[in-house]
Design a protein around this motif. Structure first.
Motif, mmCIF file in Angstrom:
data_model
loop_
_atom_site.group_PDB
_atom_site.id
_atom_site.type_symbol
_atom_site.label_atom_id
_atom_site.label_comp_id
_atom_site.label_asym_id
_atom_site.label_seq_id
_atom_site.Cartn_x
_atom_site.Cartn_y
_atom_site.Cartn_z
ATOM 1 N N SER A 1 0.418 -1.503 0.248
ATOM 2 C CA SER A 1 0.329 -0.138 -0.141
ATOM 3 C C SER A 1 1.070 1.469 0.065
ATOM 4 O O SER A 1 2.059 1.309 -0.244
ATOM 5 N N GLU B 1 2.895 -4.791 3.115
ATOM 6 C CA GLU B 1 1.559 -4.531 3.899
ATOM 7 C C GLU B 1 1.402 -6.122 4.298
ATOM 8 O O GLU B 1 1.059 -6.642 5.465
ATOM 9 N N LYS C 1 -11.502 -2.878 9.002
ATOM 10 C CA LYS C 1 -10.019 -2.366 8.398
ATOM 11 C C LYS C 1 -9.411 -4.088 7.883
ATOM 12 O O LYS C 1 -9.110 -4.020 7.080
ATOM 13 N N GLU D 1 -8.661 -3.695 3.797
ATOM 14 C CA GLU D 1 -6.817 -4.298 4.093
ATOM 15 C C GLU D 1 -6.742 -6.101 3.702
ATOM 16 O O GLU D 1 -5.500 -5.623 2.414
#
Length: 604
Positions: free
Chosen positions: A173, A178, A251, A255
């Protein structure tokens, strides 16, 4: 002795008559020889070329009182396959390698100048110095049928020569790295699927509590069994709505799941069917611990896979008509397609002909199929085909940057998120994957630096940019990911490939518009491709390949599943959970599972 009423002829008359008979005999012999030669030529023509005729003419069957070869040739079944991608090539392969191949005359038609569909090479860099293709192509662990093809094609020596080994993959990201996906087959001990992915995937910034919020999705995965009933239920809602209503944290969704959907189904989760997302994720990630392990093509897929495949099919008798665009259809008796109007580009010439067909296979994507129906009054008469006009594709922007120096990429294949809202992104180090030689002194014998592929999905907002702006945007994204080493480098060449509706869009409600392998309204029409409904359970290239065989099986009258390698059996805990859920539904439905609502029914 002479017959009654016949007078003996004088010698001169007899000599004249003999001469005449001799001349007639010679003429008859010459005519017979000519007829035989013409017949042999026509036999060769029928065997080695597709019967085509100018638009507006009619096709007339010829007769031969001597019977035999001419009748046999005219009864050879003419099959036209529209679209020479994975599905169309697979259908041709299954037909020409069957025990009925001697009775078949197979022609593949494709609008592109080269076989392989939109995914293959055929594009050039801005400077015109190098070839490029639309994206980098992966082959996941469950691509059993494609792996079998590559291992058994006589025109391919070794699979290891055309595919890389397994390697770790990264996820980036704008904040940096990540996650890292390991080579799951090398992760020990082997664990039940689901648990293995949760424990062995290395998340750098996603807390365990957020990961745990995804647990309720297990119920949806257990209930979704790829049946028509489960598709109809889960296809009504988006994957994002499914996640929100089952309590997946924002989240975790943003993600973990949203990047997976953007790079797996090529559209945001809010615009993707929950059924498609569950099916895709189960096939690529959760079927087993090793499911997400992937091998990449070592070069351009057109040169390494499609060209050898085409050579084999041509050797077996399949004919290819490239640069040939379908313009319309001619209908025959009893709801059949009897001819296909095509326009073939030959240099500056544009020849319009009619291809006669006994059976027609549509091996094209949703956007192309939709366009054919919209511009075909013959097909739009049927409600089945009118449904296809609702199908659509989503845009892809494929780019390659040629840098003036080598940059270090920790992982050769990477998924990215957060760079553009609603846009998926991947990047690949082509220098490593293709084994390119770097030669700064002599670019004719190598590249002067790294070659990086960056692809964007659901990319309509980027396709409108000009080449210069796109190159600047791509370089800026790479600078964020790779840091100073990328910032210090310069772009010496680039390839920009815009594909406005390149991949199928599995939007909520799209299942009702998808074709089956065999048409229900046009008796000699069939379909293959990753948009076709199938119970095999595969996705993407593997599904397109499998549905090509499924269409061939129907045409050949073979048993369902013939020539297809099934997916491995579900792991015991998955099978047990699905069996328990099915038993509970049967119990509460008083013997009828259909009476019991799906989880999706409670999420409105």
């Amino acid at each position: 002795t002479h017959c009654s009423g016949t007078q003996p002829q004088p010698p001169a008359t007899r000599n004249s008559t003999a001469t005449t008979i001799t001349m007639v005999s010679m003429l008859l012999s010459s005519a017979i020889f000519s007829i035989a030669a013409v017949h042999a030529f026509r036999t060769h023509l029928h065997r080695h070329s597709r019967i085509s005729r100018p638009l507006g003419s009619t096709c007339c069957a010829t007769t031969n009182n001597d019977a035999g070869k001419e009748d046999l040739i005219l009864t050879k079944e003419k099959i036209v396959i529209i679209g020479a991608g994975w599905g169309g090539l697979s259908a041709a392969h299954a037909l020409i390698t069957s025990d009925q191949s001697a009775k078949l005359d197979i022609t593949l038609v494709d609008a592109s100048p080269r076989v392989g569909g939109l995914v293959r090479d055929g594009f050039r860099t801005i400077n015109g110095t190098a070839k490029a293709e639309a994206g980098q192509h992966g082959f996941w662990d469950n691509y059993h049928n494609i792996f079998s093809l590559l291992e058994n094609l006589p025109t391919i020596d070794k699979v290891d020569d055309i595919l890389t080994g397994y390697a770790e993959q990264g996820q980036y990201s704008p904040r940096g790295l990540e996650a890292v996906w390991p080579v799951y087959r090398e992760s020990k001990p082997k664990l039940p699927t689901g648990l293995a992915q949760a424990l062995y995937t290395k998340f750098n910034n996603l807390p365990p509590l957020d990961r745990a919020s995804a647990f309720p999705l297990v119920l949806a995965f257990s209930e979704f069994d790829d049946s028509k009933e489960s598709w109809k239920k889960y296809d009504k809602i988006s994957f994002r709505d499914l996640c929100i209503k089952l309590g997946v944290s924002k989240k975790c969704y943003d993600e973990a799941f949203e990047p997976m959907i953007l790079t797996g189904l090529f559209a945001p989760g809010a615009e993707c069917s929950a059924a498609a997302a569950l099916g895709m994720a189960y096939f690529f990630v959760l079927r087993s611990q090793e499911s997400f392990d992937v091998r990449w093509c070592r070069g351009n897929i057109g040169e390494l896979i499609f060209d050898p495949w085409v050579r084999y099919l041509e050797q077996e008798g399949v004919k290819f008509e490239t640069s040939t665009r379908v313009q319309g259809f001619e209908m025959g008796h009893a709801n059949t397609i009897s001819g296909i109007k095509v326009s073939k580009v030959m240099g500056d010439m544009d020849e319009k002909v009619m291809l006669d067909a006994d059976k027609v296979v549509f091996g094209v994507g949703g956007a192309a199929l939709s366009a054919m129906v919209r511009f075909s009054p013959q097909l739009s008469r049927y409600s089945e085909f009118r449904r296809f006009s609702n199908l659509r594709g989503t845009g892809v922007l494929a780019t390659r940057l040629y840098l003036d120096r080598v940059v270090n990429t920790p992982y050769s294949a990477n998924a990215c998120w957060g760079f553009d809202e609603g846009v998926g992104m991947t990047y690949f180090d082509i220098t490593k994957l293709h084994g390119l030689a770097v030669n700064k002194e002599d670019e004719d014998n190598g590249v002067t630096g790294s070659v990086i592929e960056v692809d964007y999905y659901h990319a309509a907002s980027l396709l409108v940019m000009n080449d210069k702006a796109i190159v600047e945007k791509v370089k800026g994204d790479l600078d964020i990911i790779l840091g100073a080493q990328s910032t210090d480098s310069k772009v010496v060449d680039a390839a920009i490939v815009r594909l406005p509706q390149a991949v199928n869009w599995y939007s909520p409600g799209s299942y009702a518009n998808m074709p089956d392998a065999g048409s229900v309204s046009v008796s000699n029409a069939y379909f293959c491709g990753d948009l076709v409904r199938s119970r095999h359970g595969s996705w993407s290239q593997e599904k397109a390949f499998v549905t090509g065989i499924e269409a061939a099986n129907i045409m050949l009258g073979r048993e369902e599943g013939t020539g297809i390698i099934p997916l491995q059996k579900e792991e015991p805990h998955v099978a047990l959970s699905r069996a328990a859920l099915s038993t509970a539904k049967t119990f509460f439905g008083l013997g009828d599972k259909a009476r019991v609502p799906y989880i999706a029914d409670f999420l409105w």
